[in-house]
Design an enzyme around this catalytic site. Structure first.
Site, PDB file in Angstrom:
ATOM      1  N   GLU A 186       0.828  -1.217   0.000  1.00  0.00           N
ATOM      2  CA  GLU A 186       0.000   0.000   0.000  1.00  0.00           C
ATOM      3  C   GLU A 186       0.859   1.262   0.000  1.00  0.00           C
ATOM      4  OE1 GLU A 186      -3.169  -0.222   2.883  1.00  0.00           O
ATOM      5  OE2 GLU A 186      -3.943  -2.066   2.005  1.00  0.00           O
ATOM      6  N   GLU A 234      -3.762  -9.316   0.137  1.00  0.00           N
ATOM      7  CA  GLU A 234      -4.244  -9.142   1.513  1.00  0.00           C
ATOM      8  C   GLU A 234      -5.765  -9.059   1.461  1.00  0.00           C
ATOM      9  OE1 GLU A 234      -2.076  -6.104   3.720  1.00  0.00           O
ATOM     10  OE2 GLU A 234      -3.918  -5.599   4.760  1.00  0.00           O
TER      11      GLU A 234
HETATM   12  C1  GAL Z   1      -4.133  -2.940   5.339  1.00  0.00           C
HETATM   13  C2  GAL Z   1      -2.653  -2.843   5.626  1.00  0.00           C
HETATM   14  C3  GAL Z   1      -2.266  -3.717   6.802  1.00  0.00           C
HETATM   15  C4  GAL Z   1      -3.216  -3.517   7.935  1.00  0.00           C
HETATM   16  C5  GAL Z   1      -4.610  -3.835   7.477  1.00  0.00           C
HETATM   17  C6  GAL Z   1      -5.658  -3.744   8.559  1.00  0.00           C
HETATM   18  O1  GAL Z   1      -4.582  -1.914   4.545  1.00  0.00           O
HETATM   19  O2  GAL Z   1      -1.927  -3.241   4.505  1.00  0.00           O
HETATM   20  O3  GAL Z   1      -0.949  -3.421   7.192  1.00  0.00           O
HETATM   21  O4  GAL Z   1      -3.105  -2.213   8.370  1.00  0.00           O
HETATM   22  O5  GAL Z   1      -4.944  -2.912   6.468  1.00  0.00           O
HETATM   23  O6  GAL Z   1      -6.918  -4.022   8.040  1.00  0.00           O
END
Ligand code: GAL
Length: 835
Positions: free
Chosen positions: A434, A526
């Site tokens: 991100e 993710e």
């Molecule tokens: C994502 C991020 C992670 C964590 C997650 C929580 O956007 O890449 O590091 O913060 O959200 O939902």
């Protein structure tokens, strides 16, 4: 036990080493792979530590008398009090950083003065600065990458002591979006080498051709000559299966000029190769021997696996010719109650729990992992996405790595690739998570630069990144979330820098991937970000809660005690319920797989709550390592083991309308009985992943029976528990190694007289230990608990607590006793044995 200081002096100075070399020379053909392991020794014992932000002069620090004895790996932050006002922020785990100093004295025998000595740190958080005998060796801002210094020329040989001093500066806060830990939290190694040797991360083993009959193995090895004269040497490379020689090179002779580095490249063929896979992770060893006359000057071993893989536009991920869904989880580096201080057994336990669930992939979010994690992933069979950065030039927290980007990023990235490119388990490089620059041309430029760096060192693995969704997301909530960016193209995604389009969340867009990116395969880097507190349930269970309502709005809802229902019904606005994401991945062959946020809960980022919460709710498994219920949804889908998991517990108010869920597999249907009376038989319909019953609660016995073609497959019973009476101690292992490192994880359950877990029991439990070991950590999985993980008491969460015992180096019987007010005292015995 011999103190390490003496050990090193003795080992390197006495006849042991000579004898060892002689034995090696005379029985060369019988040498085993471990013979030369001791070209490096662990350098983790007998250190001293102090936290001190006031003294900047190294002489004053060395002269000060406020040192405490420590062994490494060591994380000083984990022993601090949780503090709402900690500069690290609640997102950083509410535990303070600061500046820590480590020193160690050691002597090296005069006999070894012709050797080369190097010291390797696997990771210091962060901004390390190191001195040996007063000379500054260098600085390294990155807290996650390993590094090495040649200390030979600064050493005093003989009786005189050498002093190594390490400063770890984690004062400038906040510098991380999660708990980082502080100090020398990974292993340290001392290497004693011939002046002609294979330097750090000096080999690169690839398998350019693989078929059923044979595999071609290509080995590149760097050879360094630190002599001031040229040397004539030969290099022989062997491939071993365990101790067994499979094949070897003839040995190439060459001359290497003084103070120079050469590279040798050889190819060997293995017939009938055993392939590496997630189910059978077979590893070979490539052994590089540098020989001069009759003498082996150095032996360097590299484990590698033979596997063929591809990310296919239509079929997704293919391993050794077969489609394989990547069923991965993201992991941060902390080990819950142990903080960031690595312990191989603690990592292994995490991976065992994940394997049992059916997980086959790990994303090292969002940084280079401990080398031990990758070794274990090689051995246990995981598809690793190895990630370099969480930010580039633009910061995410005030004092983060972005300030070092310009000077350090290329070296840090190169070192990551060099360090990890021989790991069979590493399948993808992620150049960032991100990253803010992804929306601008700058992002495309940096993305291409990083990708070229990776490709210049490894063309055998694809490059990806965990981006934000590069395409417009139609779902209302997600559109709101990405308001500022939704109409803007993602420059990094369009830059051509990535071999696989990876993005986080936005499950609504996955099925459209081929329309948006017809030529580049996809991985959901993710996903999910579902939220749960283990053992806490709310009804009705089939309404979805979005907590917080928007990512940029303070969360004002929720429960007073900062709990979240453990039914799969609560999610972040950017994420999904667990079932939602898995259903999409499961259905579409072309989707290679996903990495769920997260496998284990981690310290910091307590979304959706803030203080007094101090750790995450995202984990499928809680901070103590206890599975939440959704673990069994995945297990029922991914594991061959028969699953019939029923939730919630069975202690409710009489007459309350409750829901009962069952996750099951290997069966057609489940029938539920309450006190012998059938509540109906349910079958999963379409793509359902659980079945549910709803009826008024009555205490008693809840029994679920799963059947296949009418035959009983499995029964699961939950009883209404009576009052809390007992403590039950269940160690994961009753025998551990007396090596000063091994651990036994003891689950503590609060039960009624009959042995049923009391589901909301939250007694404060005290522990004491007799025998050669230590209480190394305590935890319960409660994100709001502020007791120290390093204490000897802890409050249970919903009937469970964890205590971790660590072996000393002396063997013996460990007796752990647990006591709590109003409960029967209990003990358990664990044996700590020499090998
Ligand atoms: C994502 C991020 C992670 C964590 C997650 C929580 O956007 O890449 O590091 O913060 O959200 O939902």
């Amino acid at each position: 036990m011999i103190a390490l200081k003496q050990y090193i002096t003795r080992y390197f100075s006495t006849g042991i080493f000579i004898l060892f070399v002689l034995c090696f020379l005379s029985c060369n053909s019988q040498v085993t792979t471990s013979d030369f392991e001791d070209r490096k020794v662990l350098f983790t014992e007998g250190w001293e530590f102090q936290q001190n932000e006031d003294i900047t002069n190294i002489k004053k620090i060395l002269d000060s008398d406020s040192w405490d004895d420590v062994n490494l790996p060591h994380d000083w932050s984990i022993s601090k009090d949780f503090d709402e006002n900690s500069p690290t922020g609640v997102g950083g785990g509410a535990l303070r950083g600061g500046i820590g100093w480590y020193k160690k004295s050691f002597a090296i025998s005069a006999k070894d003065s012709s050797s080369v000595f190097k010291i390797q740190f696997d990771g210091v958080y962060q901004n390390s600065e190191i001195w040996i005998n007063g000379t500054n060796l260098g600085k390294r801002p990155n807290g996650y990458i390993g590094f090495e210094y040649d200390i030979t020329r600064y050493l005093k040989f003989g009786e005189e002591e050498n002093v190594i001093l390490v400063k770890a500066d984690n004062n400038d806060q906040p510098n991380s979006r999660w708990y980082s830990g502080s100090g020398i939290y990974r292993n340290v190694w001392l290497k004693k080498l011939n002046k002609v040797h294979v330097p750090q991360w000096g080999t690169f083993v690839t398998t350019p051709e693989i078929n059923n009959e044979e595999a071609v193995v290509n080995i590149k090895a760097k050879i360094a000559n630190q002599f001031s004269a040229k040397k004539n040497i030969s290099v022989e490379i062997k491939i071993l299966n365990g101790d067994k020689l499979i094949t070897k090179t003839k040995g190439s002779e060459f001359q290497i000029s003084s103070n120079n580095e050469n590279e040798v490249e050889e190819q060997l063929t293995i017939t009938n190769p055993k392939l590496w896979s997630v189910d059978k992770p077979f590893l070979y060893t490539a052994q590089v021997n540098i020989i001069q006359g009759d003498e082996v000057l150095d032996r360097y071993e590299t484990k590698f696996g033979i596997r063929d893989f591809k990310f296919d536009l239509e079929k997704g991920f293919i391993l050794n010719g077969k489609s394989l869904k990547i069923r991965g989880v993201c992991l941060h580096h902390d080990l819950g109650p142990l903080g960031a201080a690595i312990n191989t057994r603690a990592i292994e336990r995490q991976l065992e729990i994940l394997k049992e669930m059916g997980v086959n992939g790990i994303r090292t979010a969002h940084n280079p992992p401990a080398p031990e994690l990758l070794d274990l992933c090689d051995q246990m069979g995981f598809i690793v996405m190895d990630e370099a950065f969480d930010m580039w030039t633009k910061s995410k927290t005030k004092s983060d790595y972005s300030q070092y980007w310009e000077e350090w990023h290329e070296k840090d990235l190169r070192d990551l690739i060099k360090r990890d490119r021989n790991h069979a388990s590493v399948f993808m490089w992620s150049i960032g998570n991100e990253i803010q620059e992804q929306w601008s041309e700058e992002g495309a430029k940096i993305g291409n630069e990083l990708s070229e760096v990776v490709k210049s060192m490894d063309t055998t693995r694809p490059v990806t990144a965990g981006m934000n969704p590069p395409v417009h997301v139609s779902d209302e909530e997600v559109t709101i979330q990405f308001e500022e960016t939704a109409d803007q193209p993602n420059a990094l995604a369009g830059s051509g820098a990535l071999d696989i389009i990876g993005y986080n969340y936005a499950h609504q867009t996955w099925e459209k991937h081929q329309l948006n990116f017809p030529n580049t395969p996809f991985i959901a880097t993710e996903t999910t970000s579902g939220l749960q507190t283990r053992g806490y349930y709310e009804f009705p269970s089939d309404t979805t809660k979005i907590w917080p309502v928007r990512w940029d709005k303070k969360f004002t809802g929720g429960n007073k005690d900062n709990t979240v229902s453990a039914f799969d019904q609560v999610r972040t606005p950017w994420g999904s319920l667990h079932e939602t994401s898995w259903k999409i991945i499961k259905k579409n062959d072309f989707l290679s797989g996903f990495y769920i946020w997260t496998g284990f809960d981690y310290l910091g980022e307590p979304t959706p709550y803030e203080w007094p919460s101090r750790s995450s709710y995202f984990g499928v498994i809680d901070l103590a390592g206890f599975p939440k219920d959704v673990y069994y949804m995945y297990k029922s889908e991914w594991s061959k083991d028969t699953v019939l998991h029923v939730l919630p517990h069975w202690n409710w108010e009489k007459g309350k309308t409750v829901d009962v869920w069952a996750y099951y597999n290997n069966a057609d249907e489940v029938e539920l009985f309450l006190n012998g009376e059938s509540k109906g038989t349910k079958r999963k319909q379409d793509d359902d992943l659980h079945v549910m019953w709803r009826f008024p609660f009555q205490p008693g016995t809840l029994k679920a029976v799963s059947r296949k073609e009418g035959k009983i497959v499995k029964e699961t019973i939950i009883e209404t528990a009576g009052s809390a009476e007992k403590l039950v101690l269940s160690p994961d292992r009753k025998t551990i190694k007396a090596d000063g490192k091994d651990l036994s994880f003891v689950t503590v359950t609060i039960t009624d007289k009959q042995g049923n877990i009391v589901p909301r029991a939250n007694h404060n439990i005290s522990f004491s230990l007799e025998g050669p070991g230590k209480i190394y950590g305590v935890a319960s999985g409660d994100p709001t608990n502020h007791q120290s993980f390093k204490g000897t008491e802890h409050t249970a969460l919903n009937g469970k607590c964890l205590v971790i015992l660590k072996a000393d180096e002396e063997a013996g019987t460990l007796k752990l006793t647990a006591t709590a007010e109003g409960l029967e005292k209990t003990s358990v015995i664990i044996q700590s044995k020499n090998k």
